[in-house]
Design a protein around this motif. Structure first.
Motif, PDB file in Angstrom:
ATOM      1  N   ALA A 119      -9.814   9.059 -15.270  1.00  0.00           N
ATOM      2  CA  ALA A 119     -10.236  10.075 -16.233  1.00  0.00           C
ATOM      3  C   ALA A 119     -11.085  11.159 -15.585  1.00  0.00           C
ATOM      4  CB  ALA A 119     -11.006   9.422 -17.374  1.00  0.00           C
ATOM      5  N   PHE A 120     -11.746  10.821 -14.473  1.00  0.00           N
ATOM      6  CA  PHE A 120     -12.551  11.803 -13.762  1.00  0.00           C
ATOM      7  C   PHE A 120     -11.820  12.352 -12.533  1.00  0.00           C
ATOM      8  CE2 PHE A 120     -16.257   9.908 -16.059  1.00  0.00           C
ATOM      9  CZ  PHE A 120     -16.700  11.083 -16.642  1.00  0.00           C
ATOM     10  N   GLY A 121     -10.490  12.190 -12.512  1.00  0.00           N
ATOM     11  CA  GLY A 121      -9.668  12.892 -11.531  1.00  0.00           C
ATOM     12  C   GLY A 121      -9.463  12.212 -10.207  1.00  0.00           C
ATOM     13  N   PHE A 122      -9.794  10.934 -10.100  1.00  0.00           N
ATOM     14  CA  PHE A 122      -9.659  10.219  -8.826  1.00  0.00           C
ATOM     15  C   PHE A 122      -8.488   9.242  -8.929  1.00  0.00           C
ATOM     16  CE2 PHE A 122     -10.573   6.931  -5.688  1.00  0.00           C
ATOM     17  CZ  PHE A 122     -11.050   7.651  -4.598  1.00  0.00           C
ATOM     18  N   ASP A 123      -7.486   9.395  -8.045  1.00  0.00           N
ATOM     19  CA  ASP A 123      -6.264   8.591  -8.132  1.00  0.00           C
ATOM     20  C   ASP A 123      -6.104   7.552  -7.027  1.00  0.00           C
ATOM     21  OD1 ASP A 123      -5.278   9.843 -10.452  1.00  0.00           O
ATOM     22  OD2 ASP A 123      -4.519  11.519  -9.258  1.00  0.00           O
ATOM     23  N   GLU A 124      -6.988   7.569  -6.044  1.00  0.00           N
ATOM     24  CA  GLU A 124      -6.836   6.639  -4.918  1.00  0.00           C
ATOM     25  C   GLU A 124      -7.555   5.322  -5.203  1.00  0.00           C
ATOM     26  OE1 GLU A 124      -4.937   7.005  -2.158  1.00  0.00           O
ATOM     27  OE2 GLU A 124      -4.199   8.738  -3.268  1.00  0.00           O
ATOM     28  N   ALA A 125      -7.211   4.703  -6.332  1.00  0.00           N
ATOM     29  CA  ALA A 125      -7.846   3.451  -6.735  1.00  0.00           C
ATOM     30  C   ALA A 125      -6.791   2.469  -7.196  1.00  0.00           C
ATOM     31  CB  ALA A 125      -8.868   3.693  -7.840  1.00  0.00           C
ATOM     32  N   ALA A 126      -7.078   1.186  -7.007  1.00  0.00           N
ATOM     33  CA  ALA A 126      -6.181   0.116  -7.424  1.00  0.00           C
ATOM     34  C   ALA A 126      -7.009  -1.069  -7.899  1.00  0.00           C
ATOM     35  CB  ALA A 126      -5.266  -0.306  -6.273  1.00  0.00           C
ATOM     36  N   VAL A 127      -6.374  -1.920  -8.683  1.00  0.00           N
ATOM     37  CA  VAL A 127      -6.983  -3.160  -9.158  1.00  0.00           C
ATOM     38  C   VAL A 127      -6.433  -4.316  -8.318  1.00  0.00           C
ATOM     39  CG1 VAL A 127      -7.091  -4.771 -11.111  1.00  0.00           C
ATOM     40  CG2 VAL A 127      -7.345  -2.303 -11.490  1.00  0.00           C
ATOM     41  N   LEU A 128      -7.305  -5.253  -7.946  1.00  0.00           N
ATOM     42  CA  LEU A 128      -6.891  -6.437  -7.197  1.00  0.00           C
ATOM     43  C   LEU A 128      -6.300  -7.445  -8.177  1.00  0.00           C
ATOM     44  CD1 LEU A 128      -6.803  -8.057  -4.523  1.00  0.00           C
ATOM     45  CD2 LEU A 128      -9.067  -8.951  -5.146  1.00  0.00           C
ATOM     46  N   ASP A 129      -5.035  -7.768  -8.020  1.00  0.00           N
ATOM     47  CA  ASP A 129      -4.369  -8.681  -8.939  1.00  0.00           C
ATOM     48  C   ASP A 129      -4.973 -10.083  -8.831  1.00  0.00           C
ATOM     49  OD1 ASP A 129      -2.551  -9.272 -10.909  1.00  0.00           O
ATOM     50  OD2 ASP A 129      -0.856  -9.573  -9.555  1.00  0.00           O
ATOM     51  N   GLY A 130      -5.461 -10.592  -9.946  1.00  0.00           N
ATOM     52  CA  GLY A 130      -6.079 -11.916  -9.948  1.00  0.00           C
ATOM     53  C   GLY A 130      -7.545 -11.927  -9.625  1.00  0.00           C
TER      54      GLY A 130
END
Length: 289
Positions: A119-130
């Motif tokens: 929402a604040f314009g940052f796209d280089e992020a991911a969630v760690l599955d599990g």
């Protein structure tokens, strides 16, 4: 030489291979919810749990302390852009960095901060599955050493359309093109059990895909994408022009919104105040059953 994030959801194996990447920031996002004497859940920072053992080298993102609007009476509300940028910079996040987020509660806290970054314009992020549960179950090392990354320079570039308010939700009740989606449990959706948010039940006309139904109860990893796709399709999200996810305070809704994005949905928002605001206002329509 670094390798870009493989997607919005990363596996423990990938993270283990890239923990040493100079531009990678790994952040634990856990918040602890405890029942109070009044039956309502109270939010506590997950920092003590982080300090007792975390992914080696990871920092800690404090949602209730650093990343929620300090002026709002409602918890977990999106903070002003300047506050968010200051916190992310202090965590080492900024231009030229990549971020992997994890928690120890099925991904909803990590998904919340992932959505805020987006929402604040940052796209280089991911969630760690599990999250940490899967990491530890695989016998991977944890650490009690509190870590800190070099200060970053995060620039907030707010995007429209990712956060909804009650006015938009109220309009959506009459709008056949918008799917209003409840991420709370099926029991809460029906209005059963204790009313934690003022009134029991759901926003009138909303459908239900519980956030806890999106993960494997043993591994805490998200279910296969085709199973997830079927769950949202059965609720009617696949035919909607727009989806607005809500819950009690915008956290479980973040997991639904994150998965919808994984599935390729393009027009998704979170009702930030959710039932914390809606259920407390007797003028706003709710239903049970």
């Amino acid at each position: 030489m670094t390798t870009t994030l493989p997607g919005q959801l990363v596996e423990t194996e990938w993270l283990a291979e890239h923990l040493g990447d100079a531009d990678l920031r790994v952040l634990e996002c856990t918040t602890i919810l405890r029942p109070g004497d009044d039956g309502r859940l109270r939010a506590e920072s997950g920092r003590p749990a982080y300090e007792a053992g975390h992914v080696p080298g990871s920092g800690f993102a404090d949602l209730p302390g650093d990343l929620s609007d300090r002026e709002s009476e409602l918890r977990f509300m999106m903070p002003p852009a300047a506050q968010f940028a200051e916190a992310m910079s202090s965590y080492g996040v900024g231009q030229g960095t990549r971020v992997v987020l994890y928690d120890r509660a099925g991904g909803m806290w990590a998904a919340r901060i992932w959505w805020m970054l987006r929402a604040f314009g940052f796209d280089e992020a991911a969630v760690l599955d599990g999250g940490l549960s899967k990491w530890a179950a695989e016998g991977r090392a944890t650490s009690e050493t509190v870590s800190a990354y070099p200060h970053g320079e995060f620039v907030a570039r707010p995007r429209e359309g990712l956060i909804a308010d009650r006015g938009e939700v109220l309009a959506a009740i009459e709008d056949g093109g918008t799917c209003v989606l409840n991420a709370l449990t099926a029991e809460q959706h029906r209005g059963e059990g204790a009313a934690r948010y003022g009134r029991a039940g759901r926003i009138t006309g909303s459908v239900n895909v519980p956030a806890n139904s999106l993960i494997d109860p043993e591994t805490k990893a998200y279910l296969p994408l085709e199973e997830l796709r079927a769950r949202f399709a059965s609720a009617g999200a696949d035919t909607a022009e727009r989806v607005i996810a809500y819950c009690g305070g915008g956290i479980a809704a973040s997991s639904d919104a994150f998965v919808l994005t994984l599935l390729g949905y393009q027009n998704v928002a979170i009702y930030d105040a959710s039932l914390s605001e809606w259920a407390a206002d007797e003028s706003l329509p709710m239903e049970v059953g």
